[in-house]
Design a protein around this motif. Structure first.
Motif, PDB file in Angstrom:
ATOM      1  N   VAL A   1      34.985  45.982  19.381  1.00 20.36           N
ATOM      2  CA  VAL A   1      33.656  46.173  20.569  1.00 20.36           C
ATOM      3  C   VAL A   1      34.179  45.404  21.776  1.00 20.36           C
ATOM      4  CG1 VAL A   1      31.552  45.791  20.988  1.00 20.36           C
ATOM      5  CG2 VAL A   1      31.960  46.141  18.692  1.00 20.36           C
ATOM      6  N   THR A   2      34.307  46.140  22.909  1.00 22.29           N
ATOM      7  CA  THR A   2      34.848  45.677  23.982  1.00 22.29           C
ATOM      8  C   THR A   2      33.424  45.525  25.097  1.00 22.29           C
ATOM      9  OG1 THR A   2      36.844  46.192  23.729  1.00 22.29           O
ATOM     10  CG2 THR A   2      35.937  45.627  26.104  1.00 22.29           C
ATOM     11  N   ALA A   3      33.321  44.376  25.770  1.00 22.88           N
ATOM     12  CA  ALA A   3      32.340  44.254  26.675  1.00 22.88           C
ATOM     13  C   ALA A   3      32.808  44.474  28.093  1.00 22.88           C
ATOM     14  CB  ALA A   3      31.333  43.108  26.559  1.00 22.88           C
ATOM     15  N   PHE A   4      32.297  45.344  28.992  1.00 18.23           N
ATOM     16  CA  PHE A   4      32.767  45.536  30.451  1.00 18.23           C
ATOM     17  C   PHE A   4      31.613  44.735  31.293  1.00 18.23           C
ATOM     18  CE2 PHE A   4      35.680  48.539  29.029  1.00 18.23           C
ATOM     19  CZ  PHE A   4      36.327  48.986  30.291  1.00 18.23           C
ATOM     20  N   THR A   5      31.996  43.495  31.561  1.00 17.21           N
ATOM     21  CA  THR A   5      30.789  42.611  32.085  1.00 17.21           C
ATOM     22  C   THR A   5      31.755  41.721  32.973  1.00 17.21           C
ATOM     23  OG1 THR A   5      29.247  41.236  31.674  1.00 17.21           O
ATOM     24  CG2 THR A   5      31.384  40.943  30.330  1.00 17.21           C
ATOM     25  N   SER A   6      30.712  40.999  33.588  1.00 14.28           N
ATOM     26  CA  SER A   6      31.231  39.912  34.604  1.00 14.28           C
ATOM     27  C   SER A   6      31.680  38.665  34.053  1.00 14.28           C
ATOM     28  CB  SER A   6      30.067  39.681  35.857  1.00 14.28           C
ATOM     29  OG  SER A   6      28.810  39.064  35.255  1.00 14.28           O
ATOM     30  N   GLU A   7      32.405  38.039  34.890  1.00  8.80           N
ATOM     31  CA  GLU A   7      32.981  36.693  34.187  1.00  8.80           C
ATOM     32  C   GLU A   7      31.811  35.825  33.659  1.00  8.80           C
ATOM     33  OE1 GLU A   7      35.784  34.928  36.733  1.00  8.80           O
ATOM     34  OE2 GLU A   7      37.329  36.290  36.304  1.00  8.80           O
ATOM     35  N   SER A   8      30.871  35.817  34.353  1.00 11.83           N
ATOM     36  CA  SER A   8      29.766  34.992  34.138  1.00 11.83           C
ATOM     37  C   SER A   8      28.892  35.214  32.685  1.00 11.83           C
ATOM     38  CB  SER A   8      28.549  34.872  35.164  1.00 11.83           C
ATOM     39  OG  SER A   8      27.905  36.187  35.377  1.00 11.83           O
TER      40      SER A   8
ATOM     41  N   VAL B   1      30.848  36.536  30.032  1.00 10.59           N
ATOM     42  CA  VAL B   1      31.703  36.508  29.069  1.00 10.59           C
ATOM     43  C   VAL B   1      31.362  36.197  27.560  1.00 10.59           C
ATOM     44  CG1 VAL B   1      34.266  35.981  28.056  1.00 10.59           C
ATOM     45  CG2 VAL B   1      33.746  37.013  30.492  1.00 10.59           C
ATOM     46  N   GLN B   2      31.046  34.687  27.792  1.00 12.16           N
ATOM     47  CA  GLN B   2      30.892  34.111  26.578  1.00 12.16           C
ATOM     48  C   GLN B   2      29.436  34.512  25.775  1.00 12.16           C
ATOM     49  OE1 GLN B   2      32.582  31.598  25.163  1.00 12.16           O
ATOM     50  NE2 GLN B   2      31.298  32.220  23.389  1.00 12.16           N
ATOM     51  N   GLU B   3      28.435  35.069  26.438  1.00 11.76           N
ATOM     52  CA  GLU B   3      27.263  35.809  26.100  1.00 11.76           C
ATOM     53  C   GLU B   3      27.798  36.846  25.448  1.00 11.76           C
ATOM     54  OE1 GLU B   3      23.040  35.111  28.137  1.00 11.76           O
ATOM     55  OE2 GLU B   3      24.670  35.758  29.404  1.00 11.76           O
ATOM     56  N   ALA B   4      28.784  37.662  25.853  1.00  7.50           N
ATOM     57  CA  ALA B   4      28.910  38.964  25.208  1.00  7.50           C
ATOM     58  C   ALA B   4      29.747  38.709  23.928  1.00  7.50           C
ATOM     59  CB  ALA B   4      29.776  39.696  26.080  1.00  7.50           C
ATOM     60  N   LEU B   5      30.533  37.593  23.862  1.00  4.44           N
ATOM     61  CA  LEU B   5      31.142  37.270  22.746  1.00  4.44           C
ATOM     62  C   LEU B   5      30.329  36.849  21.751  1.00  4.44           C
ATOM     63  CD1 LEU B   5      34.282  35.643  24.199  1.00  4.44           C
ATOM     64  CD2 LEU B   5      34.018  37.802  23.339  1.00  4.44           C
ATOM     65  N   ASP B   6      29.268  35.940  22.059  1.00  2.00           N
ATOM     66  CA  ASP B   6      28.582  35.567  21.186  1.00  2.00           C
ATOM     67  C   ASP B   6      27.591  36.592  20.594  1.00  2.00           C
ATOM     68  OD1 ASP B   6      29.269  32.950  21.602  1.00  2.00           O
ATOM     69  OD2 ASP B   6      27.390  32.492  23.083  1.00  2.00           O
ATOM     70  N   MET B   7      27.291  37.779  21.261  1.00  2.00           N
ATOM     71  CA  MET B   7      26.517  38.942  20.752  1.00  2.00           C
ATOM     72  C   MET B   7      27.244  40.147  20.058  1.00  2.00           C
ATOM     73  SD  MET B   7      23.462  39.140  23.442  1.00  2.00           S
ATOM     74  CE  MET B   7      24.537  39.083  24.954  1.00  2.00           C
ATOM     75  N   GLY B   8      28.694  39.775  19.995  1.00  2.00           N
ATOM     76  CA  GLY B   8      29.258  40.731  18.928  1.00  2.00           C
ATOM     77  C   GLY B   8      30.590  41.469  19.653  1.00  2.00           C
ATOM     78  N   ALA B   9      30.722  41.289  20.983  1.00  2.00           N
ATOM     79  CA  ALA B   9      32.068  41.607  21.474  1.00  2.00           C
ATOM     80  C   ALA B   9      33.172  40.856  20.734  1.00  2.00           C
ATOM     81  CB  ALA B   9      32.168  41.483  22.950  1.00  2.00           C
ATOM     82  N   HIS B  10      34.288  41.769  20.727  1.00  2.00           N
ATOM     83  CA  HIS B  10      35.570  41.116  20.417  1.00  2.00           C
ATOM     84  C   HIS B  10      36.261  40.589  21.328  1.00  2.00           C
ATOM     85  CE1 HIS B  10      34.515  43.587  16.668  1.00  2.00           C
ATOM     86  NE2 HIS B  10      34.958  42.469  15.978  1.00  2.00           N
TER      87      HIS B  10
END
Length: 335
Positions: free
Chosen positions: A192-199, A201-210
């Protein structure tokens, strides 16, 4: 039956207490004693009449969780006291090819819960029983509401695309829809990859993004060329769709759970034709897939990230939603 609710009387209006009468229940209907109701961005679009389909006064709310309080004579799969959920659709024709094929969400006469009728910002909501599903015991009912629209909007394209655990999935936009997409795709076994802003990033990783891709950096998107089997875009604004298409593998698909209202600027050449790519979108999901989604969420302990407001503070909740500060879904609880 007298129903107490909250309604707006004009586009972009304030919510005020509102009462209306429900007649005798039909044989195929159920009445739900509302316990909570999520607020979806679609509710905001209806309140503002963005889609030019709103009829006022409007009682929004289509992420309903509550207990069955009455059932029609022909209802056999639900009984009084069952905890249930109701989403975007409150009824279907039940006789067209789509309904008979299990694709109720594509029924040409499907009845939206908040278009031409009153929704779940109320103490009672009525719906055709076919559109009402039981909430599994393994789910926290207080958090389940947003799954009834936001959750199924992300789950249905994964289910319909026959997604495999060996596939790579990208989610564009990590908000009310996107964070659920991350959780579902991770539990599915995908990379899983999240396309998101730098702010975020950590939230996306915590919710499942690799891993993540900076959605505001064209060079970062370009480096992701050919990586994904499925891209789920949750945004409702135009993007560089050709750059997004370039990130897909051959036979890949770009699906748009986000309601983009402007035409897509998509080139057939080179990527779509030479890599056999597809672009699609679908309205939520049929009841059978909603049930599967809820069971999947219960099995993998998937729940939305929510903020709660008492239903009497609905104006404060909508102000929070409009501000863009909600993290990530808002739920109204009956006072």
């Amino acid at each position: 039956m007298n129903v107490k609710a909250y309604a707006v009387s004009k586009a972009e209006g304030e919510f005020e207490p509102f009462e209306f009468e429900l007649g005798e229940i039909d044989a195929t209907q159920v009445d739900i004693d509302v316990e909570s109701c999520g607020i979806c961005h679609s509710d905001l679009s209806m309140v503002d009449n963005e889609w030019r389909m709103t009829r006022f006064p409007l009682v929004p709310g289509h992420e309903v969780v509550g207990r069955v309080k009455a059932v029609g004579d022909h209802v056999s799969h639900l009984k009084v006291g069952d905890r249930v959920g109701l989403g975007w659709h409150s009824g279907y024709c039940m006789v067209c090819d789509q309904c008979m094929s299990g694709n109720h969400n594509l029924c040409g006469k499907a009845q939206p819960t908040i278009a031409g009728r009153h929704g779940g910002f109320a103490d009672t909501v009525r719906a055709e029983a076919a559109s009402v599903v039981k909430i599994p015991d393994g789910l926290d009912a207080a958090e389940a509401g947003p799954l009834m629209c936001g959750g199924i909007a992300m789950f249905n394209p994964m289910f319909q695309s026959n997604l495999k655990p060996t596939d790579s999935v990208a989610v564009v936009g990590i908000g009310g829809l996107g964070h659920l997409g991350l959780k579902f795709a991770k539990a599915w076994g995908c990379h899983v990859t999240a396309f998101t802003s730098e702010s975020k990033v950590q939230e996306a990783l915590d919710m499942g993004a690799h891993d993540t891709v900076n959605s505001r950096d064209p060079s970062a998107i370009k480096k992701a060329a050919g990586r994904f089997d499925l891209v789920l875009s949750t945004v409702n604004v135009p993007l560089d769709w050709n750059a997004i298409l370039a990130t897909l593998k051959p036979h890949g698909s770009l699906q748009l759970p986000g309601a983009v209202t402007q035409p897509l600027d998509v080139n057939v050449l080179p990527h779509m034709m030479f890599k056999n790519l597809s672009v699609g979108s679908s309205p939520v999901g049929p009841p059978v897939v909603i049930r599967k989604m809820l069971d999947f969420a219960a099995r993998h302990n998937i729940a939305p990230v929510t903020e709660h407001f008492p239903m009497s503070k609905v104006n404060d909740a909508f102000e929070r939603l409009r501000s863009g500060k909600a993290r990530f879904r808002i739920v109204l609880d009956r006072d």
